[in-house]
Design a protein around this motif. Structure first.
Motif, short mmCIF file in Angstrom:
data_model
loop_
_atom_site.label_atom_id
_atom_site.label_comp_id
_atom_site.label_asym_id
_atom_site.label_seq_id
_atom_site.Cartn_x
_atom_site.Cartn_y
_atom_site.Cartn_z
N GLU A 142 35.96 36.09 23.37
CA GLU A 142 34.74 35.63 22.76
C GLU A 142 33.57 36.41 23.38
O GLU A 142 33.73 37.04 24.44
N PHE A 143 32.42 36.36 22.73
CA PHE A 143 31.27 37.01 23.35
C PHE A 143 30.56 36.03 24.28
O PHE A 143 30.81 34.83 24.29
N ASP A 144 29.64 36.59 25.06
CA ASP A 144 28.86 35.80 25.99
C ASP A 144 27.41 36.24 25.86
O ASP A 144 27.14 37.42 25.60
N ALA A 145 26.50 35.32 26.05
CA ALA A 145 25.08 35.63 25.92
C ALA A 145 24.33 35.55 27.25
O ALA A 145 23.16 35.91 27.31
N ASN A 146 25.01 35.09 28.30
CA ASN A 146 24.31 34.92 29.58
C ASN A 146 25.24 35.25 30.74
O ASN A 146 25.91 34.38 31.28
N PRO A 147 25.31 36.54 31.15
CA PRO A 147 24.60 37.66 30.55
C PRO A 147 25.34 38.18 29.33
O PRO A 147 26.47 37.75 29.06
N ASN A 148 24.71 39.10 28.60
CA ASN A 148 25.35 39.66 27.42
C ASN A 148 26.64 40.38 27.80
O ASN A 148 26.63 41.25 28.68
N GLY A 149 27.72 40.04 27.16
CA GLY A 149 28.99 40.66 27.47
C GLY A 149 30.13 39.98 26.75
O GLY A 149 29.93 39.23 25.79
N PHE A 150 31.35 40.23 27.22
CA PHE A 150 32.56 39.70 26.61
C PHE A 150 33.33 38.85 27.60
O PHE A 150 33.30 39.09 28.80
N ASN A 151 34.04 37.87 27.10
CA ASN A 151 35.02 37.12 27.87
C ASN A 151 36.40 37.40 27.29
O ASN A 151 36.58 37.43 26.08
N VAL A 152 37.38 37.61 28.17
CA VAL A 152 38.74 37.91 27.74
C VAL A 152 39.72 37.07 28.55
O VAL A 152 39.64 37.05 29.78
N ALA A 153 40.63 36.39 27.87
CA ALA A 153 41.69 35.63 28.53
C ALA A 153 43.04 36.21 28.13
O ALA A 153 43.28 36.45 26.94
N VAL A 154 43.91 36.44 29.10
CA VAL A 154 45.24 36.98 28.86
C VAL A 154 46.26 35.95 29.34
O VAL A 154 46.21 35.50 30.49
N SER A 155 47.17 35.57 28.47
CA SER A 155 48.17 34.57 28.85
C SER A 155 49.09 35.14 29.92
O SER A 155 49.36 36.35 29.95
N THR A 156 49.58 34.28 30.81
CA THR A 156 50.48 34.73 31.87
C THR A 156 51.91 34.85 31.39
O THR A 156 52.78 35.33 32.14
N GLY A 157 52.19 34.44 30.17
CA GLY A 157 53.52 34.56 29.59
C GLY A 157 53.42 34.48 28.08
O GLY A 157 52.33 34.42 27.51
N PRO A 158 54.54 34.47 27.39
CA PRO A 158 54.53 34.51 25.93
C PRO A 158 54.32 33.17 25.24
O PRO A 158 54.24 33.12 24.02
N ASP A 159 54.20 32.07 26.03
CA ASP A 159 54.06 30.73 25.46
C ASP A 159 52.61 30.26 25.64
O ASP A 159 52.22 29.86 26.73
N PRO A 160 51.78 30.31 24.58
CA PRO A 160 50.37 29.97 24.74
C PRO A 160 50.10 28.49 24.97
O PRO A 160 48.98 28.11 25.31
N VAL A 161 51.12 27.65 24.80
CA VAL A 161 50.96 26.21 25.08
C VAL A 161 51.25 25.92 26.54
O VAL A 161 50.49 25.20 27.22
N ASN A 162 52.33 26.48 27.07
CA ASN A 162 52.81 26.09 28.40
C ASN A 162 52.54 27.12 29.48
O ASN A 162 52.80 26.85 30.66
N ASP A 163 52.04 28.30 29.12
CA ASP A 163 51.68 29.31 30.12
C ASP A 163 50.18 29.25 30.39
O ASP A 163 49.38 28.91 29.52
N GLY A 164 49.82 29.62 31.62
CA GLY A 164 48.42 29.66 32.00
C GLY A 164 47.74 30.93 31.53
O GLY A 164 48.32 31.76 30.81
N TRP A 165 46.49 31.12 31.99
CA TRP A 165 45.66 32.22 31.51
C TRP A 165 44.91 32.88 32.67
O TRP A 165 44.40 32.18 33.54
N HIS A 166 44.88 34.21 32.66
CA HIS A 166 43.97 34.96 33.52
C HIS A 166 42.70 35.21 32.71
O HIS A 166 42.74 35.89 31.67
N VAL A 167 41.58 34.69 33.20
CA VAL A 167 40.35 34.68 32.41
C VAL A 167 39.30 35.53 33.10
O VAL A 167 38.92 35.28 34.25
N TYR A 168 38.81 36.54 32.38
CA TYR A 168 37.78 37.45 32.86
C TYR A 168 36.47 37.09 32.15
O TYR A 168 36.35 37.24 30.94
#
Length: 719
Positions: free
Chosen positions: A174-200
């Motif tokens: 998603e985008f961010d406005a404070n400051p202007n930029g992007f947010n990116v989350a990458v799942s830690t595995g192939p299961d988006p329900v039961n795996d966690g996320w590395h969030v930048y």
């Protein structure tokens, strides 16, 4: 003794790199830096258990207005007349009915901006500021979730859902406005329900609000464009993000680009199938001769090569220009109210936009990419929107692109618009396309068509199919800026599409279709290779998965593999694979993949005699030898490496480990010149060294730490 991975540590201070000519026809990055370390966010399942899950906020909201940086359309300038590649032949093939349709949400946002991605077992749908996860029968597996569930404290919107087939991971952005930029989350595995996320969430600044983001997956990076006046494209370090490590970013200026005032280029996105070679990432944008500064209609394609080790060596090319058949991409002088409904306001045609996404696929002997944008097909009879679509091909990575086919598609109903398309190719090279449609007598609908690989060039040959029909009109000129079609990575034939319609209020609908009315009798393809990236040796088994895409059982299949373009190893699979089935084969000749940190390219072929479609016989993957320390070598067991700096020149380096001998420490510049050398003595399982870099110029330097048996490297960037 259990062995541990040694993780490379990147410590950096963001520093600017001025764009300058590196060699004729290329320039360097305009900015480079490091994203802050990611935050780990627990799985959706865990959040639901512990009460931290953030439900979607369905308060009615109005999207941000479209942003323009001065309309560059010149009245009276540009192409005129009927579209020269307008398809006039009626489709000859009957479409299959949809395999599945279901509503993803009832959106309270205007517009909803739907996006979605299909994976092996899940479908992720998102809209404006929320998302939901479904199984592949359309059953919801989670409640509607706020983006703040993934991005703590931020649900500003414009998410993009992506399945990275090369890593078997999901991305949420998603985008961010404070400051202007992007947010990116990458799942830690192939299961988006039961795996966690590395969030930048920090460190990826764009300087201006990053409106209308478009993300693409490539082996060496995640790439993103946005509607910002500086006309830049951004790259982030994919391999590091997949592993949840500190990751670099770089940004590049798209030289020579012209816009209508709305800036919407699109990067080539790896869809499925063979993994492309790292490097030579491409960005495409239409150039309309109705715009100021454009003499003739054409496409521009830029090539980016990122060097993560030495950012100053990264390059972006001058744009390749490809002359196209004339087109008219301008509606109503560039305004955002264009297509009339039975009642209510005219809605946005999404002009001057390469629609989401430009989808890349690699075949045997060529690379292909498909994309589209909306055009006015016949201005002499009043505006009628159609979809101008392209398949470009190149003979090999880094070679020029050329138009293999181009066409303009309109609906079979007179006066009904076709616009907001999304398209991709399946395992056979067939093209599926879904799009939105509306007229003064028919409310908004979501439709689909397609063509088989061998059909007449420039034509969609499948009769129009219906995914969803609105029962009400849009109350706003704003209509979804995004639609999203993705290819099922399991079947590699089914197309999943999400788009906005009204039933009776604003909703997003998912539809699944395919073009399977003409399966070949004989067609096999390799769809997977082992080993994956990891600790690799000089005696690695190469195991392939072969899938039978034809209608008859297959056996006795000649297969080959090669490493880094070397001499192919040729053997014969002697098993039996029924129609629609898979089997694995392990070559008797092993491969030497022992060079530490080397990225190997493993290329394979299935050479079935009598194969009816040989274009998909080739399949490749990129595999890195991520070294793990072995017995007898230096063992950083439970090691922690810390590097701190107070003034960007003096670094405090601390290593805590169970290792109890002497370590050698050295620093090199990018030319390999040794600047510092010391022997470090263990003091209570702790090595500490103060590194003074005040005497060196700003740039990238390598730290080497080890002993006579083994060395490990890390990197610092001195401001």
């Amino acid at each position: 003794m259990k062995l541990k991975h040694y993780f490379f540590v990147v410590i950096a201070i963001v520093f600017g790199i001025q764009a300058n000519a590196q060699q004729q026809g290329v320039a360097g990055p305009v900015d480079s830096g490091i994203l802050a370390d990611p935050v780990y966010v627990p799985s959706i399942a865990e959040q639901l258990r512990n009460g931290t899950f953030v439900p979607a906020d369905n308060t009615p909201t109005e999207g941000r207005p479209k942003r323009q940086y001065g309309n560059r359309i010149v009245p009276g300038k540009g192409s005129v007349g009927v579209d020269p590649v307008l398809q006039t032949e009626a489709p000859t093939r009957q479409s299959n009915p949809p395999l599945l349709t279901f509503e993803a949400d009832i959106s309270q946002a205007t517009p909803s901006d739907p996006t979605g991605a299909v994976g092996p077992n899940h479908y992720l749908a998102a809209w404006n500021s929320a998302f939901r996860i479904f199984d592949k029968s359309g059953n919801p597996l989670t409640p509607e979730a706020s983006l703040a569930t993934i991005f703590p404290g931020n649900a500003i919107g414009d998410p993009i859902m992506i399945y990275d087939q090369m890593a078997d991971r999901f991305l949420i952005t998603e985008f961010d406005a404070n400051p202007n930029g992007f947010n990116v989350a990458v799942s830690t595995g192939p299961d988006p329900v039961n795996d966690g996320w590395h969030v930048y969430t920090t460190g990826f600044g764009t300087g201006q609000f990053p409106d209308y983001t478009k993300f693409s997956v490539w082996p060496d990076g995640y790439y993103v464009t946005a509607n910002i006046g500086t006309r830049r494209v951004f790259a982030v370090e994919r391999e590091k993000m997949i592993n949840g490590e500190s990751a670099q970013f770089q940004s590049f200026q798209l030289g020579g680009i012209s816009t209508s005032g709305f800036y919407s280029p699109q990067g080539f996105h790896h869809t499925a199938g063979s993994h492309p070679e790292p490097g030579n990432f491409n960005i495409v944008y239409l150039q309309d001769d109705a715009w100021s500064g454009v003499a003739d209609d054409h496409l521009k394609i830029w090539t980016i090569n990122v060097d993560w080790e030495t950012p100053g060596n990264s390059t972006i090319s001058t744009a390749q220009e490809i002359t196209t058949a004339d087109f008219i991409s301008v509606f109503d002088g560039g305004s955002f109210a264009n297509l009339s409904q039975p009642s209510g306001p005219a809605i946005d045609a999404l002009q001057a936009t390469i629609m989401n996404q430009a989808q890349f696929r690699q075949f045997d002997g060529y690379n292909s990419v498909v994309f589209n944008f909306v055009v006015d097909t016949d201005p002499t009879a009043g505006e009628l929107a159609g979809v101008r679509w392209y398949e470009l091909r190149q003979t090999a990575s880094g070679q020029p692109w050329s138009i293999f086919q181009e066409g303009t598609y309109t609906t079979p109903t007179a006066g009904r618009h076709a616009f907001s398309g999304s398209m991709a190719m399946d395992i056979y090279g067939n093209i599926g396309m879904a799009y939105s449609s509306v007229s003064t007598s028919e409310m908004i609908s979501i439709r689909y068509t397609g063509r088989l690989q061998g059909d007449a060039p420039g034509t969609m040959t499948f009769a129009e199919g219906l995914l969803a029909q609105s029962t009400a009109n849009s109350p706003s000129t704003r209509f979804a800026d995004y639609v999203h079609l993705t290819v099922d990575p399991v079947t590699d034939r089914n197309f999943w599409h999400i788009a906005e319609y009204f039933n009776p209020n604003r909703r997003d609908v998912v539809g699944v279709f395919n073009l399977e009315n003409a399966l070949p009798a004989n067609d096999v393809a390799i769809v997977d290779i082992l080993p994956e990236s990891g600790a690799l040796t000089a005696t690695e088994d190469i195991t392939i998965t072969i899938e039978n895409y034809g209608t008859t059982t297959q056996t006795t299949i000649p297969v080959t593999y090669s490493i880094d373009g070397g001499v192919p190893v040729a053997e014969i699979y002697t098993g039996s694979i029924p129609a629609g089935g898979t089997d694995t084969y392990t070559f008797t000749v092993q491969a030497d993949l022992s060079i530490p940190n080397h990225l190997y390219r493993i290329e394979t072929n299935a050479n079935l005699v009598g194969d009816n479609f040989t274009d998909n016989d080739y399949y490749a993957e990129n595999v890195r030898n991520v070294e793990i320390l072995s017995a007898g070598d230096l063992q950083f067991e439970n090691a922690e490496l810390f590097v701190t700096s107070t003034d960007n020149k003096n670094f405090e380096i601390t290593l805590r480990t169970t290792y109890d001998d002497v370590l050698q420490f050295s620093v090199y510049d990018i030319n390999g010149k040794q600047l510092v050398f010391n022997n470090l003595v263990n003091e209570g399982n702790k090595f500490t060294y103060s590194l003074d870099m005040s005497y060196v110029a700003s740039g990238v330097y390598m730290i080497k730490l080890g002993n006579s048996t083994i060395e490990k490297s890390a990197k610092i960037i001195v401001k």
